[in-house]
Design an enzyme around this catalytic site. Structure first.
Site, mmCIF file in Angstrom:
data_model
loop_
_atom_site.group_PDB
_atom_site.id
_atom_site.type_symbol
_atom_site.label_atom_id
_atom_site.label_comp_id
_atom_site.label_asym_id
_atom_site.label_seq_id
_atom_site.Cartn_x
_atom_site.Cartn_y
_atom_site.Cartn_z
ATOM 1 N N MET A 296 87.561 -58.551 61.032
ATOM 2 C CA MET A 296 87.137 -58.825 59.389
ATOM 3 C C MET A 296 86.324 -59.897 59.443
ATOM 4 S SD MET A 296 91.216 -58.125 58.051
ATOM 5 C CE MET A 296 92.157 -56.940 58.783
ATOM 6 N N ASP B 60 95.721 -45.411 59.732
ATOM 7 C CA ASP B 60 95.886 -46.713 60.148
ATOM 8 C C ASP B 60 96.222 -47.468 58.884
ATOM 9 O OD1 ASP B 60 95.677 -49.440 60.613
ATOM 10 O OD2 ASP B 60 93.393 -49.454 61.058
ATOM 11 N N HIS C 81 88.221 -51.750 65.500
ATOM 12 C CA HIS C 81 88.127 -51.460 64.301
ATOM 13 C C HIS C 81 87.260 -52.700 63.598
ATOM 14 C CE1 HIS C 81 90.251 -50.314 60.171
ATOM 15 N NE2 HIS C 81 88.913 -50.141 60.152
ATOM 16 N N SER D 171 98.419 -52.485 66.532
ATOM 17 C CA SER D 171 97.292 -53.363 65.936
ATOM 18 C C SER D 171 98.072 -54.914 66.170
ATOM 19 C CB SER D 171 97.187 -53.040 64.527
ATOM 20 O OG SER D 171 96.609 -54.260 63.677
ATOM 21 N N HIS E 263 94.637 -51.966 69.472
ATOM 22 C CA HIS E 263 94.000 -51.808 67.995
ATOM 23 C C HIS E 263 93.672 -53.258 67.742
ATOM 24 C CE1 HIS E 263 92.322 -49.904 64.498
ATOM 25 N NE2 HIS E 263 92.883 -50.848 63.917
ATOM 26 N N MET F 61 92.000 -44.712 56.896
ATOM 27 C CA MET F 61 92.702 -45.952 56.432
ATOM 28 C C MET F 61 93.877 -45.307 55.332
ATOM 29 S SD MET F 61 91.583 -48.300 57.922
ATOM 30 C CE MET F 61 92.754 -49.596 57.155
ATOM 31 N N MET G 217 85.819 -53.987 60.384
ATOM 32 C CA MET G 217 85.849 -54.054 58.820
ATOM 33 C C MET G 217 84.731 -55.124 58.623
ATOM 34 S SD MET G 217 89.674 -53.815 58.544
ATOM 35 C CE MET G 217 90.086 -54.238 60.274
ATOM 36 N N ASP H 138 91.745 -55.612 65.034
ATOM 37 C CA ASP H 138 90.862 -55.600 63.675
ATOM 38 C C ASP H 138 90.073 -56.662 63.442
ATOM 39 O OD1 ASP H 138 92.385 -53.200 62.483
ATOM 40 O OD2 ASP H 138 94.273 -54.294 62.794
HETATM 41 C C1 DX5 Z 1 94.350 -53.252 57.802
HETATM 42 C C2 DX5 Z 1 94.105 -52.939 59.534
HETATM 43 C C3 DX5 Z 1 95.241 -52.197 60.093
HETATM 44 C C4 DX5 Z 1 96.727 -53.110 59.904
HETATM 45 C C5 DX5 Z 1 97.713 -52.389 60.408
HETATM 46 O O1 DX5 Z 1 92.992 -53.580 57.513
HETATM 47 O O2 DX5 Z 1 93.061 -52.110 59.828
HETATM 48 O O3 DX5 Z 1 95.004 -51.952 61.318
HETATM 49 O O4 DX5 Z 1 96.557 -54.236 60.551
HETATM 50 O O5 DX5 Z 1 98.952 -53.143 60.083
HETATM 51 P P1 DX5 Z 1 100.195 -52.637 59.414
HETATM 52 O O6 DX5 Z 1 100.681 -51.343 60.383
HETATM 53 O O7 DX5 Z 1 101.026 -53.856 59.318
HETATM 54 O O8 DX5 Z 1 99.782 -51.939 57.886
HETATM 55 ZN ZN ZN Z 2 92.882 -51.573 61.824
#
Ligand code: DX5
Ligand code: ZN
Length: 226
Positions: free
Chosen positions: A38, A176, A67, A9, A34, A138, A69, A36
């Site tokens: 948001m 994740d 991903h 990620s 990956h 998650m 969110m 993320d």
């Molecule tokens: C959290 C994300 C994850 C996160 C993983 O909301 O979806 O992908 O960044 O990071 P670590 O491995 O540091 O928890």
């Molecule tokens: Zn993620």
């Protein structure tokens, strides 16, 4: 046990050097990148949009595992796919009627995933399971990298594994959040076949290659003990 895939990620990476970092991650043997996304609404953090996905796309041939969110993902899915996303995962908690959204992702040529938060039960995606390419469990509450793995999700990962295997579905089970060298084995033994890791891969202690190698060693050790 399937070959376990690693999806670093980039949330924990240095964004001022993101192109180089993505290239280095590919050379180090990652399977996916990956990403993320948001929106400051579904989660209290704001990160990456389609423009950044497009910029990353130019630096790697690896599948981009995006991903989302975000609330109302259907408004942005086509843009993310046009920007180079290969897999799009939306959140169960963000959408009432999942099927049209999953169909939209697949009709636009990407793989479709659904993610569930630590407190959301596996039963909430039972009906949609045959339509999915991936399930993302998650193991932290989404929003930030660097949080601690929530152990109590392990039985749910085992249950998802059983649900997928019983129906012989060609689904990747991705886990994740909070995955480190010393706990990745628990996720693998519970049935994960894709591991997302951010802060364990991008940190000051090891190179990206060093971190990925260490993660693979831990996975191999867990697979041998399975
Ligand atoms: C959290 C994300 C994850 C996160 C993983 O909301 O979806 O992908 O960044 O990071 P670590 O491995 O540091 O928890
Ligand atoms: Zn993620």
């Amino acid at each position: 046990m399937n070959q376990i895939k690693l999806a670093p990620s980039i949330l924990s990476a240095d964004f001022s050097r993101i192109g180089e970092i993505v290239q280095e991650t590919e050379s180090a043997g990652a399977d996916y990148i990956h990403v993320d996304v948001m929106d400051g609404e579904f989660v209290p953090n704001l990160t990456i949009g389609p423009m950044v996905v497009e910029a990353i796309r130019a630096h790697t041939n690896l599948p981009l595992d995006v991903h989302l969110m975000i609330i109302r993902p259907e408004k942005l899915i086509s843009e993310f796919i046009a920007s180079g996303a290969n897999k799009i995962t939306v959140h169960r908690e963000a959408i009432d009627d999942l099927l049209p959204v999953v169909d939209m992702i697949k009709n636009l040529g990407a793989k479709a995933g659904v993610s569930i938060n630590p407190s959301t039960p596996a039963s909430s995606i039972k009906d949609i399971l045959p339509d999915l390419d991936l399930v993302l469990a998650m193991s932290v509450n989404p929003g930030f990298g660097g949080q601690s793995f929530i152990q109590s999700v392990l039985p749910k990962i085992q249950l998802l594994r059983i649900m997928i295997d019983e129906q012989q579905l060609p689904i990747e089970l991705e886990v994740d959040g909070g995955i480190k060298f010393d706990n990745v084995g628990r996720a693998i033994q519970a049935g994960a076949d894709v591991i997302v890791a951010g802060s364990a891969i991008y940190n000051k202690d090891f190179s990206i290659q060093g971190s990925l190698d260490k993660m693979r060693e831990s996975i191999l050790a867990a697979s041998d003990n399975a």
